[in-house]
Scaffold this motif. Structure first.
Motif, PDB file in Angstrom:
ATOM      1  N   PHE A  14       7.382  -4.889 -23.410  1.00 21.70           N
ATOM      2  CA  PHE A  14       7.354  -5.249 -22.082  1.00 21.70           C
ATOM      3  C   PHE A  14       8.846  -4.534 -21.947  1.00 21.70           C
ATOM      4  O   PHE A  14       8.293  -3.499 -20.231  1.00 21.70           O
ATOM      5  N   GLY A  15       9.730  -4.130 -22.430  1.00 20.86           N
ATOM      6  CA  GLY A  15      10.132  -2.601 -21.839  1.00 20.86           C
ATOM      7  C   GLY A  15      10.140  -1.547 -21.385  1.00 20.86           C
ATOM      8  O   GLY A  15      10.236  -0.830 -21.073  1.00 20.86           O
ATOM      9  N   PHE A  16       8.937  -1.230 -21.635  1.00 24.78           N
ATOM     10  CA  PHE A  16       8.008  -0.589 -21.595  1.00 24.78           C
ATOM     11  C   PHE A  16       7.738  -0.902 -19.854  1.00 24.78           C
ATOM     12  O   PHE A  16       7.950   0.391 -19.612  1.00 24.78           O
ATOM     13  N   PHE A  17       7.288  -1.801 -19.063  1.00 23.75           N
ATOM     14  CA  PHE A  17       7.558  -2.022 -18.109  1.00 23.75           C
ATOM     15  C   PHE A  17       8.256  -1.498 -17.331  1.00 23.75           C
ATOM     16  O   PHE A  17       8.072  -0.629 -16.481  1.00 23.75           O
ATOM     17  N   ILE A  18       9.065  -1.868 -17.716  1.00 17.03           N
ATOM     18  CA  ILE A  18      10.693  -1.526 -17.317  1.00 17.03           C
ATOM     19  C   ILE A  18      10.661   0.093 -17.143  1.00 17.03           C
ATOM     20  O   ILE A  18      11.418   0.280 -15.968  1.00 17.03           O
ATOM     21  N   ALA A 134       0.589   1.719 -26.829  1.00 17.56           N
ATOM     22  CA  ALA A 134       0.499   0.507 -26.529  1.00 17.56           C
ATOM     23  C   ALA A 134       1.683   0.439 -25.836  1.00 17.56           C
ATOM     24  O   ALA A 134       0.718  -0.172 -24.259  1.00 17.56           O
ATOM     25  N   GLY A 135       2.145   1.282 -25.832  1.00 12.63           N
ATOM     26  CA  GLY A 135       3.612   0.959 -24.887  1.00 12.63           C
ATOM     27  C   GLY A 135       3.122   1.819 -23.541  1.00 12.63           C
ATOM     28  O   GLY A 135       4.009   1.311 -22.718  1.00 12.63           O
ATOM     29  N   GLN A 136       3.295   2.766 -24.001  1.00 16.05           N
ATOM     30  CA  GLN A 136       2.887   3.917 -22.910  1.00 16.05           C
ATOM     31  C   GLN A 136       1.819   3.763 -22.098  1.00 16.05           C
ATOM     32  O   GLN A 136       1.487   3.537 -20.772  1.00 16.05           O
ATOM     33  N   PHE A 137       0.440   2.494 -22.512  1.00 14.05           N
ATOM     34  CA  PHE A 137      -0.305   2.066 -21.202  1.00 14.05           C
ATOM     35  C   PHE A 137       0.756   0.915 -20.439  1.00 14.05           C
ATOM     36  O   PHE A 137       0.136   0.733 -19.675  1.00 14.05           O
ATOM     37  N   VAL A 138       1.307  -0.282 -21.340  1.00 13.52           N
ATOM     38  CA  VAL A 138       1.982  -1.148 -20.513  1.00 13.52           C
ATOM     39  C   VAL A 138       2.782   0.033 -19.278  1.00 13.52           C
ATOM     40  O   VAL A 138       2.874  -1.209 -18.330  1.00 13.52           O
ATOM     41  N   LYS A 139       3.254   1.051 -19.978  1.00 13.36           N
ATOM     42  CA  LYS A 139       4.169   2.211 -18.967  1.00 13.36           C
ATOM     43  C   LYS A 139       3.531   2.086 -17.778  1.00 13.36           C
ATOM     44  O   LYS A 139       3.660   2.245 -16.926  1.00 13.36           O
ATOM     45  N   ALA A 140       1.937   2.839 -18.079  1.00 12.10           N
ATOM     46  CA  ALA A 140       1.342   3.636 -17.052  1.00 12.10           C
ATOM     47  C   ALA A 140       0.872   2.485 -15.997  1.00 12.10           C
ATOM     48  O   ALA A 140       0.655   2.060 -14.643  1.00 12.10           O
ATOM     49  N   PHE A 144       1.099   2.829 -12.142  1.00 10.82           N
ATOM     50  CA  PHE A 144       0.452   2.254 -11.162  1.00 10.82           C
ATOM     51  C   PHE A 144       0.415   1.377 -10.513  1.00 10.82           C
ATOM     52  O   PHE A 144       0.146   1.704  -8.995  1.00 10.82           O
ATOM     53  N   CYS A 145       1.688   0.293 -10.695  1.00 10.61           N
ATOM     54  CA  CYS A 145       1.577  -0.765  -9.469  1.00 10.61           C
ATOM     55  C   CYS A 145       2.597  -0.467  -8.435  1.00 10.61           C
ATOM     56  O   CYS A 145       2.587  -0.821  -8.024  1.00 10.61           O
ATOM     57  N   GLY A 146       3.626   0.456  -9.055  1.00 11.75           N
ATOM     58  CA  GLY A 146       4.594   0.918  -7.929  1.00 11.75           C
ATOM     59  C   GLY A 146       4.080   1.038  -6.234  1.00 11.75           C
ATOM     60  O   GLY A 146       4.691   0.303  -5.689  1.00 11.75           O
ATOM     61  N   PRO A 147       3.339   2.007  -6.381  1.00 16.20           N
ATOM     62  CA  PRO A 147       2.517   2.135  -4.692  1.00 16.20           C
ATOM     63  C   PRO A 147       2.104   0.655  -4.093  1.00 16.20           C
ATOM     64  O   PRO A 147       2.579   0.856  -3.107  1.00 16.20           O
ATOM     65  N   LEU A 249      -6.869   8.955  -9.284  1.00 15.94           N
ATOM     66  CA  LEU A 249      -7.880   8.819  -9.756  1.00 15.94           C
ATOM     67  C   LEU A 249      -7.414   9.710 -11.630  1.00 15.94           C
ATOM     68  O   LEU A 249      -6.827   8.775 -12.493  1.00 15.94           O
ATOM     69  N   TYR A 250      -6.041  10.726 -11.349  1.00 19.31           N
ATOM     70  CA  TYR A 250      -5.809  11.086 -12.577  1.00 19.31           C
ATOM     71  C   TYR A 250      -4.416   9.687 -13.494  1.00 19.31           C
ATOM     72  O   TYR A 250      -5.078   9.597 -14.538  1.00 19.31           O
ATOM     73  N   PHE A 251      -4.731   8.791 -12.752  1.00 23.16           N
ATOM     74  CA  PHE A 251      -3.568   7.873 -12.857  1.00 23.16           C
ATOM     75  C   PHE A 251      -4.618   6.814 -13.667  1.00 23.16           C
ATOM     76  O   PHE A 251      -4.201   6.183 -14.874  1.00 23.16           O
ATOM     77  N   ALA A 252      -5.851   6.585 -13.524  1.00 25.78           N
ATOM     78  CA  ALA A 252      -6.197   5.436 -13.240  1.00 25.78           C
ATOM     79  C   ALA A 252      -6.813   5.887 -15.138  1.00 25.78           C
ATOM     80  O   ALA A 252      -6.996   4.866 -15.541  1.00 25.78           O
ATOM     81  N   PHE A 253      -6.999   6.958 -15.323  1.00 27.25           N
ATOM     82  CA  PHE A 253      -8.066   7.148 -16.387  1.00 27.25           C
ATOM     83  C   PHE A 253      -6.774   7.500 -17.349  1.00 27.25           C
ATOM     84  O   PHE A 253      -7.250   7.497 -18.497  1.00 27.25           O
ATOM     85  N   ARG A 254      -5.283   8.338 -17.039  1.00 25.07           N
ATOM     86  CA  ARG A 254      -4.716   8.215 -18.041  1.00 25.07           C
ATOM     87  C   ARG A 254      -4.182   6.665 -18.375  1.00 25.07           C
ATOM     88  O   ARG A 254      -3.949   6.171 -19.404  1.00 25.07           O
ATOM     89  N   THR A 255      -4.586   5.740 -17.316  1.00 22.78           N
ATOM     90  CA  THR A 255      -3.811   4.254 -18.183  1.00 22.78           C
ATOM     91  C   THR A 255      -5.099   4.174 -18.785  1.00 22.78           C
ATOM     92  O   THR A 255      -4.638   3.084 -19.631  1.00 22.78           O
ATOM     93  N   ALA A 256      -6.273   4.126 -18.826  1.00 20.60           N
ATOM     94  CA  ALA A 256      -7.879   4.076 -19.673  1.00 20.60           C
ATOM     95  C   ALA A 256      -7.236   3.777 -20.838  1.00 20.60           C
ATOM     96  O   ALA A 256      -7.934   3.941 -22.052  1.00 20.60           O
ATOM     97  N   GLY A 257      -7.230   5.541 -20.743  1.00 20.43           N
ATOM     98  CA  GLY A 257      -6.752   6.390 -21.804  1.00 20.43           C
ATOM     99  C   GLY A 257      -6.138   6.122 -22.973  1.00 20.43           C
ATOM    100  O   GLY A 257      -5.879   5.612 -24.071  1.00 20.43           O
ATOM    101  N   ALA A 258      -4.891   4.860 -21.891  1.00 19.65           N
ATOM    102  CA  ALA A 258      -3.791   5.079 -22.793  1.00 19.65           C
ATOM    103  C   ALA A 258      -3.698   3.244 -24.065  1.00 19.65           C
ATOM    104  O   ALA A 258      -3.904   3.342 -24.765  1.00 19.65           O
ATOM    105  N   PHE A 259      -5.230   2.438 -23.808  1.00 19.33           N
ATOM    106  CA  PHE A 259      -5.095   1.892 -24.103  1.00 19.33           C
ATOM    107  C   PHE A 259      -6.122   2.049 -24.640  1.00 19.33           C
ATOM    108  O   PHE A 259      -5.844   1.080 -25.901  1.00 19.33           O
TER     109      PHE A 259
END
Length: 383
Positions: A14-18, A134-140, A144-147, A249-259
């Motif tokens: 959860f710290g990776f979300f921060i 997995a932590g990088q996925f949470v960070k991603a 993604f949610c910030g904007p 789009l880059y961020f979206a696929f980066r998130t999917a790649g981390a998962f």
């Protein structure tokens, strides 16, 4: 992984979300520029206030961990982040915004240095790479949610600044959760006790290779975020508002790649996965160099984002496993390499001016990937 290990792992993840809160500076700089009528140069000081601290505070944080432990260092980072989220609510002006993002940058630097090795306190060495991914996925997800959160705050409450109390509350929840979790302390023997000792780790050829790998993979990431809209505008005649979706789009696929990477790396050797990822990314970049059609550019950007999503985590885990008895110092060095995100775009700009098009910037990204390919070939059998 048993139930007790999961209970220890969750507050750390959860710290990776921060950790992802630092990316809110991107959308925030646009709002601040609009609110105060800033020039482009003045607005660009906000991202600088976040980035510069990775160079200045990474190694000192590694030394601090030796004295107070990884968990306590993470808690210190949360305090800086919490204060950063409160400042714009107390008073809102350009100076306060610069101060808030400086605190956010310091907190994020401390968090990245300490949270990554803290994972090794609760997971085995074989699971470290997949856990970091997995932590990088949470960070991603957070990035993604910030904007979206900023847009919702504007739509629902009439002011984008109302995202800050939400972020402050989430930070407080993360702090309390980790504080109440009995994370095992790291073993004694973290004998990197000075700046000289820490930088001396670069004398280890493997650590040096991995440090440069971090510099270049962050350069690829920031470079792709920067160059994608420009390529779309240059080759397809798009307006900036439309071309900006290329970055999303880059961020979206980066998130999917981390998962997906977190799942794959839990079962298969990370060395080979690293090699396949870089081969794929380099092939996509070659396509991107010559692509003129919008769909082909989007495709190349998507594949690069997906393929590079796990490279940072793999390099970081390799570094921690190379000198495990000096993991705190190694972590500080690796996070200092995040400053590559400020260095590589400078060379991209120079190359663009020399070539006369964004092909020059893309070639610089390609050179970064070539170095990563050499790294992947060197480590494919070691991990």
């Amino acid at each position: 992984m048993n139930r007790h290990q999961i209970q220890l792992l969750l507050p750390i993840l959860f710290g990776f979300f921060i950790m992802g809160f630092c990316d809110v500076v991107g959308i925030s700089s646009s709002y601040v520029k609009q609110d105060f009528g800033l020039t482009e140069t003045e607005a660009n000081f906000l991202p600088s206030m976040v980035f510069i601290w990775f160079f200045a505070f990474s190694v000192p944080t590694g030394l601090l961990m030796n004295k107070i432990g990884r968990k306590n260092t993470v808690l210190v980072s949360m305090l800086f982040t919490f204060l950063a989220m409160l400042l714009p609510l107390i008073q809102y002006n350009y100076t306060i915004c610069l101060t808030a993002f400086a605190l956010l940058g310091i907190g994020n630097t401390i968090l990245q240095v300490s949270l990554n090795p803290l994972l090794s306190n609760v997971v085995s060495e074989e699971k470290l790479t997949s856990s970091l991914t997995a932590g990088q996925f949470v960070k991603a997800i957070s990035s993604f949610c910030g904007p979206i959160i900023a847009a919702c705050a504007t739509a629902w409450f009439g002011n984008w600044q109302y995202m800050f109390p939400l972020f402050a509350a989430i930070t407080l929840i993360s702090t309390v959760w980790l504080l109440l979790t009995a994370v095992p302390r790291e073993q004694a023997g973290q004998n990197v006790s000075s700046f000289k000792d820490c930088f001396g780790l670069l004398g280890n050829k493997t650590v040096l290779w991995l440090f440069l790998g971090i510099v270049f993979v962050v350069g690829v990431d920031v470079g792709m975020n920067t160059v994608t809209p420009k390529i779309l505008m240059e080759r397809c005649g798009m307006a900036l508002s439309e071309a900006g979706y290329g970055t999303s789009l880059y961020f979206a696929f980066r998130t999917a790649g981390a998962f997906i990477g977190a799942i794959i790396l839990a079962r298969y050797a990370s060395g080979k996965f690293f090699l396949y990822s870089i081969f794929t990314a380099l092939a996509a970049l070659i396509v991107l160099l010559f692509a003129q059609e919008k769909w082909l550019i989007w495709g190349g950007v998507s594949v690069i984002g997906f393929a590079c999503a796990n490279v940072f985590s793999i390099l970081f885990s390799f570094a921690l496993q190379t000198v495990p008895e000096k993991a705190n110092g190694v972590s500080g060095l690796m996070i200092m390499g995040v400053a590559g995100g400020a260095i590589i775009p400078v060379f991209m700009g120079l190359a663009t001016e020399a070539v006369g098009s964004q092909t020059g910037a893309t070639l610089i990204i390609g050179l970064c990937m070539v170095y990563l390919l050499f790294c992947a070939l060197a480590f494919r059998k070691k991990h």
